[in-house]
Design an enzyme around this catalytic site. Structure first.
Site, PDB file in Angstrom:
ATOM      1  N   HIS A  65      37.411  69.320  94.714  1.00  0.00           N
ATOM      2  CA  HIS A  65      36.758  70.429  94.851  1.00  0.00           C
ATOM      3  C   HIS A  65      36.437  71.095  96.158  1.00  0.00           C
ATOM      4  O   HIS A  65      36.566  70.385  97.132  1.00  0.00           O
ATOM      5  CB  HIS A  65      35.201  70.013  94.204  1.00  0.00           C
ATOM      6  CG  HIS A  65      34.509  68.953  95.392  1.00  0.00           C
ATOM      7  ND1 HIS A  65      33.592  69.533  96.091  1.00  0.00           N
ATOM      8  CD2 HIS A  65      34.153  67.557  95.079  1.00  0.00           C
ATOM      9  CE1 HIS A  65      32.891  68.365  96.717  1.00  0.00           C
ATOM     10  NE2 HIS A  65      33.395  67.223  95.966  1.00  0.00           N
ATOM     11  N   ASP A 174      33.887  65.686 102.498  1.00  0.00           N
ATOM     12  CA  ASP A 174      33.503  65.766 100.930  1.00  0.00           C
ATOM     13  C   ASP A 174      33.409  67.131 100.530  1.00  0.00           C
ATOM     14  O   ASP A 174      32.608  67.978 100.797  1.00  0.00           O
ATOM     15  CB  ASP A 174      32.194  64.996 100.669  1.00  0.00           C
ATOM     16  CG  ASP A 174      31.961  65.306  99.202  1.00  0.00           C
ATOM     17  OD1 ASP A 174      32.872  65.456  98.408  1.00  0.00           O
ATOM     18  OD2 ASP A 174      30.854  65.183  98.895  1.00  0.00           O
ATOM     19  N   GLU A 202      31.195  71.823  92.362  1.00  0.00           N
ATOM     20  CA  GLU A 202      31.130  70.462  91.886  1.00  0.00           C
ATOM     21  C   GLU A 202      29.818  69.657  92.522  1.00  0.00           C
ATOM     22  O   GLU A 202      29.037  69.024  91.638  1.00  0.00           O
ATOM     23  CB  GLU A 202      32.117  69.420  92.611  1.00  0.00           C
ATOM     24  CG  GLU A 202      32.011  67.937  92.378  1.00  0.00           C
ATOM     25  CD  GLU A 202      31.221  67.089  93.082  1.00  0.00           C
ATOM     26  OE1 GLU A 202      31.121  65.940  92.618  1.00  0.00           O
ATOM     27  OE2 GLU A 202      30.699  67.418  94.053  1.00  0.00           O
ATOM     28  N   GLU A 203      29.135  70.315  93.449  1.00  0.00           N
ATOM     29  CA  GLU A 203      27.996  69.847  94.135  1.00  0.00           C
ATOM     30  C   GLU A 203      26.687  70.153  93.252  1.00  0.00           C
ATOM     31  O   GLU A 203      25.590  69.650  93.739  1.00  0.00           O
ATOM     32  CB  GLU A 203      27.807  70.162  95.618  1.00  0.00           C
ATOM     33  CG  GLU A 203      28.857  69.778  96.399  1.00  0.00           C
ATOM     34  CD  GLU A 203      29.015  68.156  96.718  1.00  0.00           C
ATOM     35  OE1 GLU A 203      28.121  67.638  96.026  1.00  0.00           O
ATOM     36  OE2 GLU A 203      29.732  67.754  97.426  1.00  0.00           O
ATOM     37  N   HIS A 313      27.352  64.447 102.935  1.00  0.00           N
ATOM     38  CA  HIS A 313      26.313  65.541 102.731  1.00  0.00           C
ATOM     39  C   HIS A 313      25.574  65.861 103.984  1.00  0.00           C
ATOM     40  O   HIS A 313      24.352  66.279 103.902  1.00  0.00           O
ATOM     41  CB  HIS A 313      25.446  65.170 101.489  1.00  0.00           C
ATOM     42  CG  HIS A 313      26.122  65.516 100.249  1.00  0.00           C
ATOM     43  ND1 HIS A 313      25.526  65.582  99.052  1.00  0.00           N
ATOM     44  CD2 HIS A 313      27.484  65.434 100.122  1.00  0.00           C
ATOM     45  CE1 HIS A 313      26.455  65.449  97.939  1.00  0.00           C
ATOM     46  NE2 HIS A 313      27.704  65.409  98.655  1.00  0.00           N
TER      47      HIS A 313
END
Length: 340
Positions: A65, A174, A202-203, A313
């Site tokens: 992603h 990420d 995606e998140e 994150h």
């Protein structure tokens, strides 16, 4: 070997969910001379086909992603402070005092809260709500702030990509590392045909992967991800999920997916065969794009191969270089073993 200069470019690009264009542009500049077909769909997914030396017996799709977690401007106060909310899952404890960039012009601001000497009762020990935080860009009032910032503007962390002999530290590992792996596969001479999906959002709910999987309609999919490592003090070993230095992380089950058992077994067997480390993800938690991919159309046999990462994150994700090499090597091998 991993090209950390390219990974730095990918991680440094600002691209929260729904605003991934800058990341997509970097990828396009890297793969345009190596792919046989490149399409950008209505959501912004980048779907790539690469011919191999041989036709694959199973249609294989690799997925990673484009987006990172971030914030979005929701309001501007009369005093010129910027109110915001999260885009993706962020631990609010990491936010106060962090520098951020706002909007296309990358207006620099800092996230503030009530000063500690004005806090009452347990306020100084509690985690502030989003409603209690603001971004200060130094504006005198709302009118001045509105010259630079508008509601809906994307907000991303200001972060430096730092590396040493053993580790990397940056925002957005990420899943920019996953994007990097797909770029390297596309640039290589493939044994078999393969599809590559660089997906958006995606998140915020796996929207991009749902669309991409429906479009490609693969038989099998390999999701290259980054996952939480909890190998830190005061966390019991059985609850550490995975650990830095343990190699590629293979998921068996998470909150969205039960992974294909044969592909999980194959991943460990191939890791041993090619001499790279691999470890189980020791927690049924979280999720990734496999959650939508594996149930697309008539079903897709899916496995996730992830990079272990601390402080996920946040503006300062931490990963080990030897783990990066393990994930890349295993992805190269699975590209042959699953497709043949």
């Amino acid at each position: 070997m991993v090209d950390y200069s390219l990974l730095k470019r990918l991680c440094s690009a600002r691209g929260i969910s729904g605003d991934e264009g800058a990341v997509r542009d970097i990828i396009l500049s890297e793969i345009s001379d190596f792919a046989d077909d490149i399409r950008t769909d209505a959501l912004g997914n980048l779907i790539v086909f690469k011919k191999g030396k041989n036709r694959a017996s199973r249609k294989l799709m690799f997925s990673a992603h484009l987006d990172e977690v971030g914030l979005m401007v929701t309001d501007i106060t009369s005093e010129g402070y910027i109110k915001f909310d999260e885009v993706g899952g962020i631990d609010r404890r990491v936010l106060p005092g962090k520098r951020v960039y706002i909007g296309e012009n990358a207006i620099l601001g800092v996230i503030g809260i009530k000063p500690v000497h004005l806090s009452k009762g347990d306020e100084s020990d509690s985690v502030p709500e989003y409603s209690d935080m603001y971004i200060d860009i130094g504006a005198a009032d709302k009118e001045e702030a509105e010259k630079f910032v508008s509601p809906g503007d994307s907000v991303s962390f200001e972060s430096e990509f730092i590396e040493n002999e053993y580790t990397i530290n940056s925002k957005a590992i990420d899943d920019r590392f996953g994007c990097y792996v797909l770029i390297e596969l596309i640039k290589s001479e493939l044994e078999y045909d393969a599809y590559f999906a660089f997906v958006v959002q995606e998140e915020t709910g796996l929207s991009g992967s749902k669309v991409a999987a429906y479009t490609v309609n693969p038989d099998c999919a390999v999701v290259i991800e980054t996952t939480t490592a909890a190998d830190i003090p005061e966390v019991d070993a059985a609850k550490q999920v995975c650990r830095l230095g343990g190699g590629a992380v293979i998921s068996v089950m998470d909150r969205r997916t039960i992974y294909d058992k044969e592909l999980v077994k194959l991943s460990f067997e191939r890791a041993e065969k090619i001499g790279v480390k691999a470890q189980y993800k020791r927690a049924v938690a979280g999720g990734n794009d496999a959650g939508e991919i594996h149930k697309s159309r008539g079903g897709v046999r899916t496995v996730a191969v992830s990079l272990a990462c601390r402080c996920l994150h946040s503006p300062s994700c931490v990963a080990r270089k030897d783990d990066c090499e393990s994930v890349l090597a295993l992805a190269r091998d699975l590209c042959v073993q699953i497709a043949k």
